[in-house]
Design an enzyme around this catalytic site. Sequence first.
Site, PDB file in Angstrom:
ATOM      1  N   LYS A 120       0.821  -1.133   0.003  1.00 47.00           N
ATOM      2  CA  LYS A 120       0.022  -0.024  -0.084  1.00 47.00           C
ATOM      3  C   LYS A 120       1.035   1.347   0.083  1.00 47.00           C
ATOM      4  O   LYS A 120       2.181   1.222   0.379  1.00 47.00           O
ATOM      5  CB  LYS A 120      -0.790   0.178   1.137  1.00 47.00           C
ATOM      6  CG  LYS A 120      -2.047  -1.025   1.182  1.00 47.00           C
ATOM      7  CD  LYS A 120      -2.646  -1.085   2.556  1.00 47.00           C
ATOM      8  CE  LYS A 120      -3.646  -2.054   2.647  1.00 47.00           C
ATOM      9  NZ  LYS A 120      -4.921  -1.636   1.650  1.00 47.00           N
ATOM     10  N   ARG A 142     -10.564 -11.663   1.815  1.00 47.69           N
ATOM     11  CA  ARG A 142     -11.416 -12.354   1.015  1.00 47.69           C
ATOM     12  C   ARG A 142     -10.689 -13.806   1.203  1.00 47.69           C
ATOM     13  O   ARG A 142     -11.465 -14.779   1.051  1.00 47.69           O
ATOM     14  CB  ARG A 142     -11.822 -12.068  -0.099  1.00 47.69           C
ATOM     15  CG  ARG A 142     -10.519 -12.178  -1.124  1.00 47.69           C
ATOM     16  CD  ARG A 142     -10.802 -11.102  -2.577  1.00 47.69           C
ATOM     17  NE  ARG A 142     -10.925  -9.680  -2.216  1.00 47.69           N
ATOM     18  CZ  ARG A 142     -11.272  -8.915  -3.137  1.00 47.69           C
ATOM     19  NH1 ARG A 142     -11.516  -9.115  -4.563  1.00 47.69           N
ATOM     20  NH2 ARG A 142     -11.239  -7.506  -2.779  1.00 47.69           N
TER      21      ARG A 142
END
Length: 496
Positions: free
Chosen positions: A263, A337
């Site tokens: 990130k 996920r």
Amino acid sequence: MDFELKTLDLAAAASEKCDALVLLVTDGFQGGKDALSRLAADALKARDLEAKPGKLLQAWRPTGIAAGRLLLAGAGDGSGKRIHAAVQAAVSALRTSGVRRLLICLPEAAEDDAVRAAVAATAEASYVYVTTKSKPEGRELQRVVLAVADAPARREAFAAAKAAALGIEFARELANLPPNHATPTRLGEEAKKLAKLGGFQCEVLGPKEVTRLGMGALLGVAQGSQEPLRFIVLKYQGAAAADAPVVLVGKGITFDSGGISIKPAAEMDEMKFDMGGAASVLGTFRALAELRPRLNVVGLIPSCENMPGGRAFKPGDVLQSLSGQTIEVLNTDAEGRLILCDALTYAERFKPRAVVDVATLTGACVIALGGVRTGLFATDDGLAQALQSAGDAALDPCWRLPLDDEYGEGLKSNFADMANVAGRPGGAITAAKFLQRFTAKYPWAHLDIAGTAWKGGAAKGSTGRPVGLLVQYLLSQQAAGSAAAKAVRRKAVRAA
């Protein structure tokens, strides 16, 4: 903080000894001849006070009133939402005033929604994080009395509101901890403490146990960090053992660097909040310890860090999930996920009546809904409606988004059964479509709390959402179960 519910009219409230008194003034306020009513009526007549939520008028040592301070707070139409805004404004205004004992007078017509809102707003506005400060400023507010027209009639809603407030505070505190404190190991320890407090069953699995189970997706995400993963299983049994449980699954990424798909540095510190789903599940169990509802609830928390170490998983890797389905990793920052899919498969063993997963899953959901509503996805209309109604009642709202089959097309892979990401369009939906592939054996809902689990900027910190929604939902399931049982008994009596 100690909450109390009392039956008090305004004349009695004026005589109640406390450090501060908050009188909620609604549209068309009609008081009596007591000192409080006269003061509020005069302030409205002089236009020194508006009934608009957020508007305040303070008085020091007012004549005929025992409280040292008086706050008249506009509460609009007296709905739960307006009461919440009014109480939040009033308690925030008193936060640094040294008030320890507070009396809040709800409107005479106040019902359950107003009581829930007043408790939630008081707890929210008075919360202070101090755990890792060297010179902490502690919470001053110690005792809060809610004055209502008929306390016995509001008792059940009050008890639920107090329990939810405890759960929300628990979740906020856990999520606010720095990531070097709130590790996966720490989450496991907190779950064990909760189990001891509430009489729950608790099992905390480590890397060896998870490897034996075959949770390849969870293992893949965790392998780049030196912090060992944890898979937490909590079980609350409030109904017969044969009753199918509700399963809550919380994403527990205690720090998300993005992994190899790292990130940007700006605001990366906020990725400690990526375990907001796990915190909310634990917070809900904190509320269950108080409420003891007549239903069974299971909590599943897959927890690890997502780090870019030398052993970290990487784009192009293929992971085999607990379900046996294989996943091509196209982006290591779509890790939530991956850990959730193994937990969703694990949930099958409980033969659940419903499974609800909670996750700070996608930035796309923040773009879609901002910080107001949580994203809701569901394969069952009844479950979706129950969650939406619970969110509305708890002032912790969600909004249902679609799960059309076409959204899943982008997850196709040439090298595995599916990819872990699709394109940018509809990113919150395609993430939900990924999870849906692991939920065929039960009714399922997914709450994307990426926009609602925490705030940034000057107000940076966890919100504790969606604990309020989850607690309200579980209580509604208890009520639905009780109603169904009564119907069965009536049918049996008629048949006899």
